[in-house]
Scaffold this motif. Structure first.
Motif, mmCIF file in Angstrom:
data_model
loop_
_atom_site.group_PDB
_atom_site.id
_atom_site.type_symbol
_atom_site.label_atom_id
_atom_site.label_comp_id
_atom_site.label_asym_id
_atom_site.label_seq_id
_atom_site.Cartn_x
_atom_site.Cartn_y
_atom_site.Cartn_z
ATOM 1 N N VAL A 131 -4.532 6.352 4.939
ATOM 2 C CA VAL A 131 -2.933 5.856 4.933
ATOM 3 C C VAL A 131 -2.275 6.769 3.579
ATOM 4 O O VAL A 131 -1.255 7.114 3.809
ATOM 5 C CB VAL A 131 -2.779 4.485 4.300
ATOM 6 C CG1 VAL A 131 -1.476 4.215 3.934
ATOM 7 C CG2 VAL A 131 -3.350 3.455 5.708
ATOM 8 N N ILE A 132 -3.071 6.819 2.679
ATOM 9 C CA ILE A 132 -2.369 7.748 1.553
ATOM 10 C C ILE A 132 -2.275 9.174 1.810
ATOM 11 O O ILE A 132 -1.489 9.817 1.373
ATOM 12 C CB ILE A 132 -3.337 7.329 0.002
ATOM 13 C CG1 ILE A 132 -2.905 5.821 -0.287
ATOM 14 C CG2 ILE A 132 -3.071 8.460 -0.829
ATOM 15 C CD1 ILE A 132 -3.866 5.422 -1.430
ATOM 16 N N ASN A 167 -12.167 2.132 1.817
ATOM 17 C CA ASN A 167 -11.863 3.335 1.326
ATOM 18 C C ASN A 167 -11.266 4.477 2.514
ATOM 19 O O ASN A 167 -10.414 5.085 2.345
ATOM 20 C CB ASN A 167 -13.278 3.960 0.874
ATOM 21 C CG ASN A 167 -13.572 3.165 -0.409
ATOM 22 O OD1 ASN A 167 -12.987 2.626 -0.968
ATOM 23 N ND2 ASN A 167 -14.896 3.351 -0.883
ATOM 24 N N ILE A 168 -11.932 4.163 3.708
ATOM 25 C CA ILE A 168 -11.608 5.158 4.789
ATOM 26 C C ILE A 168 -10.138 4.745 5.198
ATOM 27 O O ILE A 168 -9.286 5.491 5.236
ATOM 28 C CB ILE A 168 -12.407 4.770 5.899
ATOM 29 C CG1 ILE A 168 -13.823 5.419 5.504
ATOM 30 C CG2 ILE A 168 -11.894 5.582 7.211
ATOM 31 C CD1 ILE A 168 -14.964 5.153 6.792
ATOM 32 N N SER A 169 -9.950 3.529 5.319
ATOM 33 C CA SER A 169 -8.537 2.688 5.706
ATOM 34 C C SER A 169 -7.353 3.162 4.506
ATOM 35 O O SER A 169 -6.206 4.012 4.917
ATOM 36 C CB SER A 169 -8.431 1.554 5.902
ATOM 37 O OG SER A 169 -9.238 1.091 6.836
ATOM 38 N N THR A 170 -7.656 3.059 3.139
ATOM 39 C CA THR A 170 -6.492 3.341 2.287
ATOM 40 C C THR A 170 -6.501 4.917 2.288
ATOM 41 O O THR A 170 -5.309 5.275 1.942
ATOM 42 C CB THR A 170 -6.682 2.751 0.982
ATOM 43 O OG1 THR A 170 -8.299 3.150 0.534
ATOM 44 C CG2 THR A 170 -6.953 1.340 1.288
ATOM 45 N N LEU A 222 0.708 -1.286 -0.117
ATOM 46 C CA LEU A 222 0.049 0.055 -0.035
ATOM 47 C C LEU A 222 0.794 1.243 -0.005
ATOM 48 O O LEU A 222 0.611 2.084 -0.759
ATOM 49 C CB LEU A 222 -0.957 0.082 1.095
ATOM 50 C CG LEU A 222 -1.789 1.047 1.331
ATOM 51 C CD1 LEU A 222 -2.825 1.299 0.083
ATOM 52 C CD2 LEU A 222 -2.518 0.966 2.629
ATOM 53 N N TYR A 223 2.044 1.274 0.624
ATOM 54 C CA TYR A 223 2.803 2.368 0.724
ATOM 55 C C TYR A 223 3.579 2.664 -0.486
ATOM 56 O O TYR A 223 4.020 3.552 -0.947
ATOM 57 C CB TYR A 223 3.950 2.332 1.830
ATOM 58 C CG TYR A 223 3.245 2.631 3.290
ATOM 59 C CD1 TYR A 223 2.575 3.687 3.609
ATOM 60 C CD2 TYR A 223 3.467 1.569 4.265
ATOM 61 C CE1 TYR A 223 2.149 4.015 4.722
ATOM 62 C CE2 TYR A 223 2.603 1.625 5.393
ATOM 63 C CZ TYR A 223 2.095 2.958 5.684
ATOM 64 O OH TYR A 223 1.459 3.176 6.922
ATOM 65 N N PRO A 248 3.971 10.518 3.514
ATOM 66 C CA PRO A 248 4.840 9.178 3.812
ATOM 67 C C PRO A 248 5.076 8.898 5.507
ATOM 68 O O PRO A 248 5.507 7.812 5.548
ATOM 69 C CB PRO A 248 6.273 9.825 3.477
ATOM 70 C CG PRO A 248 6.281 11.167 3.701
ATOM 71 C CD PRO A 248 4.871 11.682 3.529
ATOM 72 N N ALA A 249 4.092 9.467 6.224
ATOM 73 C CA ALA A 249 3.991 9.146 7.563
ATOM 74 C C ALA A 249 3.200 7.710 7.579
ATOM 75 O O ALA A 249 2.448 7.443 6.718
ATOM 76 C CB ALA A 249 3.303 9.949 8.566
ATOM 77 N N GLN A 250 3.790 6.962 8.421
ATOM 78 C CA GLN A 250 3.103 5.372 8.684
ATOM 79 C C GLN A 250 1.762 5.700 9.417
ATOM 80 O O GLN A 250 1.580 6.392 10.532
ATOM 81 C CB GLN A 250 4.040 4.597 9.157
ATOM 82 C CG GLN A 250 5.161 4.200 8.462
ATOM 83 C CD GLN A 250 5.645 2.737 8.279
ATOM 84 O OE1 GLN A 250 5.186 2.057 9.349
ATOM 85 N NE2 GLN A 250 6.344 2.277 7.373
#
Length: 189
Positions: free
Chosen positions: A138-139, A132-135, A62-63, A143-145
């Motif tokens: 993250v996006i 959708n909320i999770s991705t 995902l990153y 670049p923070a995890q």
């Protein structure tokens, strides 16, 4: 029990006209809107792919997608999750819930456990929104995890595809059984 109430309500609203409307909306959306959105996603993601179209991906993958999108691609990805990807799950859920309910209420009695299969698309919808909320989170933060959500995103995606896939299989099997019963009945008359 709330599950019974929701399932029964879905059976009640799945009349012939409502189901036909859901089929028409699904076909129109699939033919007219989905191709454009697919092309847009392809141009933004390129070779890196999209979390939405994957069966499963790890947090690291995902990153990698977030990195490949670039700043503009990440903004576009998030925008699509809160425009197109709010509507599309409602369209396919409306289609699957009403068609499964319409077919299965003709196949099984009201208290048969198979009646609950009309809730599978609702599980798919829920997982799609959680994905959708999770991705997006993250996006957005890249670049923070974003620990936990980066892992859950792949799990929600897998659960979404499982629920949607099984829903289409259930619908297909239900239609085949209904046709088979209709042919057998017609042959006895």
């Amino acid at each position: 029990m709330i599950v019974d109430k929701l399932s029964n309500w879905l059976y009640q609203i799945s009349t012939g006209w409502v189901t036909l409307s859901a089929v028409v909306i699904f076909i129109l959306f699939t033919a007219l809107v989905l191709p454009g959105q697919s092309a847009s996603s392809q141009s933004q993601g390129g070779e890196s792919g999209s979390p939405d179209l994957s069966i499963y991906y790890s947090a690291a993958e995902l990153y990698e997608m977030a990195e490949a999108y670039g700043e503009q691609g990440r903004a576009e990805y998030i925008r699509a999750r809160f425009t197109f990807d709010l509507i599309w799950p409602l369209v396919y859920t409306f289609f699957l819930v009403t068609t499964i309910s319409w077919v299965f209420k003709r196949l099984f009695t009201a208290h048969n456990p198979w009646q609950w299969v009309n809730l599978l698309p609702v599980l798919g919808l829920t997982c799609d929104y959680l994905e959708n909320i999770s991705t997006s989170l993250v996006i957005y933060r890249y670049p923070a995890q974003t620990l936990i959500f980066d892992w859950l995103a792949g799990v929600f995606t897998t659960m979404k595809w499982f629920a949607i896939g099984v829903s289409f299989v259930v619908l297909t099997v239900g239609i085949i059984i209904a046709i088979w019963r209709w042919i057998r009945k017609d042959g006895r008359d």
